[in-house]
Design an enzyme around this catalytic site. Structure first.
Site, mmCIF file in Angstrom:
data_model
loop_
_atom_site.group_PDB
_atom_site.id
_atom_site.type_symbol
_atom_site.label_atom_id
_atom_site.label_comp_id
_atom_site.label_asym_id
_atom_site.label_seq_id
_atom_site.Cartn_x
_atom_site.Cartn_y
_atom_site.Cartn_z
ATOM 1 N N LYS A 1 -127.233 -7.239 -1.277
ATOM 2 C CA LYS A 1 -126.193 -6.327 -0.793
ATOM 3 C C LYS A 1 -125.754 -6.814 0.577
ATOM 4 O O LYS A 1 -126.594 -7.052 1.453
ATOM 5 C CB LYS A 1 -126.766 -4.906 -0.722
ATOM 6 C CG LYS A 1 -125.887 -3.902 -0.007
ATOM 7 C CD LYS A 1 -126.374 -2.488 -0.265
ATOM 8 C CE LYS A 1 -126.714 -1.752 1.020
ATOM 9 N NZ LYS A 1 -127.130 -0.354 0.778
ATOM 10 N N ASP B 1 -123.022 6.828 -1.411
ATOM 11 C CA ASP B 1 -124.314 6.973 -0.739
ATOM 12 C C ASP B 1 -124.189 8.237 0.131
ATOM 13 O O ASP B 1 -124.500 9.351 -0.311
ATOM 14 C CB ASP B 1 -124.594 5.691 0.072
ATOM 15 C CG ASP B 1 -125.836 5.757 0.955
ATOM 16 O OD1 ASP B 1 -126.473 6.822 1.033
ATOM 17 O OD2 ASP B 1 -126.178 4.738 1.604
ATOM 18 N N GLY C 1 -132.315 2.674 0.396
ATOM 19 C CA GLY C 1 -133.417 2.582 1.351
ATOM 20 C C GLY C 1 -132.958 2.963 2.739
ATOM 21 O O GLY C 1 -131.758 2.973 3.032
HETATM 22 O O1 OSB Z 1 -126.459 2.549 3.865
HETATM 23 O O2 OSB Z 1 -127.952 1.889 2.554
HETATM 24 C C1 OSB Z 1 -127.603 2.145 3.699
HETATM 25 C C2 OSB Z 1 -130.383 1.248 6.165
HETATM 26 C C3 OSB Z 1 -130.279 2.296 7.057
HETATM 27 C C4 OSB Z 1 -129.276 3.225 6.876
HETATM 28 C C5 OSB Z 1 -128.411 3.124 5.793
HETATM 29 C C6 OSB Z 1 -128.524 2.099 4.875
HETATM 30 C C7 OSB Z 1 -129.509 1.116 5.086
HETATM 31 C C8 OSB Z 1 -129.683 -0.050 4.241
HETATM 32 C C9 OSB Z 1 -131.045 -0.719 4.234
HETATM 33 O O3 OSB Z 1 -128.788 -0.569 3.610
HETATM 34 C C10 OSB Z 1 -131.779 -0.502 2.957
HETATM 35 C C11 OSB Z 1 -133.237 -0.864 3.081
HETATM 36 O O4 OSB Z 1 -133.564 -2.018 2.823
HETATM 37 O O5 OSB Z 1 -134.062 0.021 3.429
HETATM 38 MG MG MG Z 2 -125.517 2.714 1.948
#
Ligand code: OSB
Ligand code: MG
Length: 369
Positions: free
Chosen positions: A161, A238, A290
């Site tokens: 991603k 999200d 995450g």
């Molecule tokens: O938007 O998915 C997100 C991390 C912190 C806040 C928001 C996001 C993220 C990540 C990291 O994309 C995902 C991970 O590897 O924990």
């Molecule tokens: Mg996200």
């Protein structure tokens, strides 16, 4: 079971590398851990609120306030059967999903330990390993990004991603796609566009992306529905989905075709399961997001992602992608097939490294006796 005592820990942990998104750059991560004692057992939860209100309006500061003043008094010294009863007890507290989810996680850990069952079995999960990918932060240039992606692929990740923002989007995707024509690739804008500026993302439709995550505002559904009409690539929400109701509405209006489920953002594992179930009933794929979790939250994410409709790889990477030193003794590693094993021990299946915990704790507070 009767909840005897709860200790909150405010942690600040150094990341192995800075993580930059459209809403900012961090080189440490703050979170709150919840340690709940009941009938001789100790359960742990992680509240994934961040230090700053960049991803969501909740912060570690608001969560600390809501936990100590409103949520913990509802359960301390009380008999709590399960997550559903906890959610009923705190239903009068509006919002504050991450604060609630942290407590719910600790209750699941306790329940699993009391029954001698791993969390994934309590949730009805079947998989013992789950497909995962890696979330790559914004880099200096497309060339630097390709080098970073190279490094993750050589570690075995098979889905990537890319974080994007205006001016750092199409050329980044193009560079990675040219080098890796078959890579499972997706992007995440974290609300950096408007309906107007998102027109610049139209070329992304030609790069065979799995999905485009949260291009528009964090509280929006309607404009996402309008935007989706112009894209062949599925939009995925999200930030906008903080309750099962939002997931239902988003699907009804066509605001997305895929849903990212984060147990913290939706107010708890039970709500994550509910969103999973309603998406499954409509043949809408989900995947586990995450929040740079410690081993505690990662264990919960793996258990959740073991449910059958988590058909796309999760943002659940190996411990070493985040932390040189974690606060669980267990470290999660990537299998050669880009999966991570779901913990098999009772509850979350992780144990706490007290020395590491102490080292990262900025403040703590014990309530109850
Ligand atoms: O938007 O998915 C997100 C991390 C912190 C806040 C928001 C996001 C993220 C990540 C990291 O994309 C995902 C991970 O590897 O924990
Ligand atoms: Mg996200």
């Amino acid at each position: 079971m009767k909840i005897d005592q709860i200790t909150l820990y405010y942690l600040r942990m150094p990341l192995v590398a800075p993580f930059e998104t459209s809403f900012g750059r961090v080189d440490t991560r703050d979170c709150i851990l919840i340690e709940a004692k009941a009938e001789g057992l100790v359960g742990w939860g992680e509240c994934v609120a961040d230090r700053d209100p960049g991803y969501a309006w909740e912060t570690c500061g608001t969560a600390w306030h809501i936990l100590t003043e409103f949520l913990l008094p509802e359960i301390l010294g009380k008999e709590i059967r399960d997550a559903a009863e906890f959610q009923q007890r705190v239903a009068h507290v509006r919002g504050h999903q991450m604060a609630k989810a942290g407590v719910e996680m600790a209750l699941w850990d306790l329940q699993g330990q009391a029954q001698g069952s791993p969390l994934y079995q309590l949730l009805g999960g079947s998989r013992t390993r789950v497909d995962v990918g890696v979330s790559v932060g914004l880099q200096e240039s497309p060339e630097a990004l390709v080098r970073t992606v190279d490094a993750y692929l050589s570690q075995g990740y098979r889905r990537v991603k890319l974080k994007i923002k205006p001016g750092r989007d199409v050329s980044e995707v193009q560079a990675v796609r040219e080098r890796y024509p078959d890579l499972r690739l997706q992007v995440d804008a974290n609300s950096a566009y408007t309906l107007d500026t998102a027109a610049s993302l139209l070329p992304l439709d030609d790069y065979d992306l799995l999905l485009i995550e949260q291009p528009l505002a964090e509280d929006d559904l309607w404009d996402h529905a309008k935007l989706q009409e112009g894209f062949r690539t599925p939009l995925c929400l999200d930030e906008s989905i903080t309750a099962p109701r939002h997931a239902r509405q988003a699907l009804e209006m066509g605001a997305c075709r895929i849903v990212n489920i984060k147990q913290g953002r939706v107010g708890g594992i039970s709500q994550g399961v509910a969103i999973h179930d309603l998406c499954q009933a409509q043949d809408v794929p989900v995947w586990c997001g995450g929040m740079l979790e410690t081993g505690i939250g990662r264990a919960a994410n793996l258990a959740l992602a073991s449910l059958p409709n988590f058909t796309l790889p999760g943002d659940i990477s190996a411990t070493e992608r985040y932390y040189a030193q974690d606060i669980t003794h267990e470290r999660f590693s990537l299998n050669p097939d880009s999966t991570i094993n779901v913990p098999e021990g009772p509850g979350l299946g992780v144990t706490i490294d007290r020395e590491a915990l102490e080292c990262f704790t900025l403040k703590h507070l014990t309530l109850g006796s």
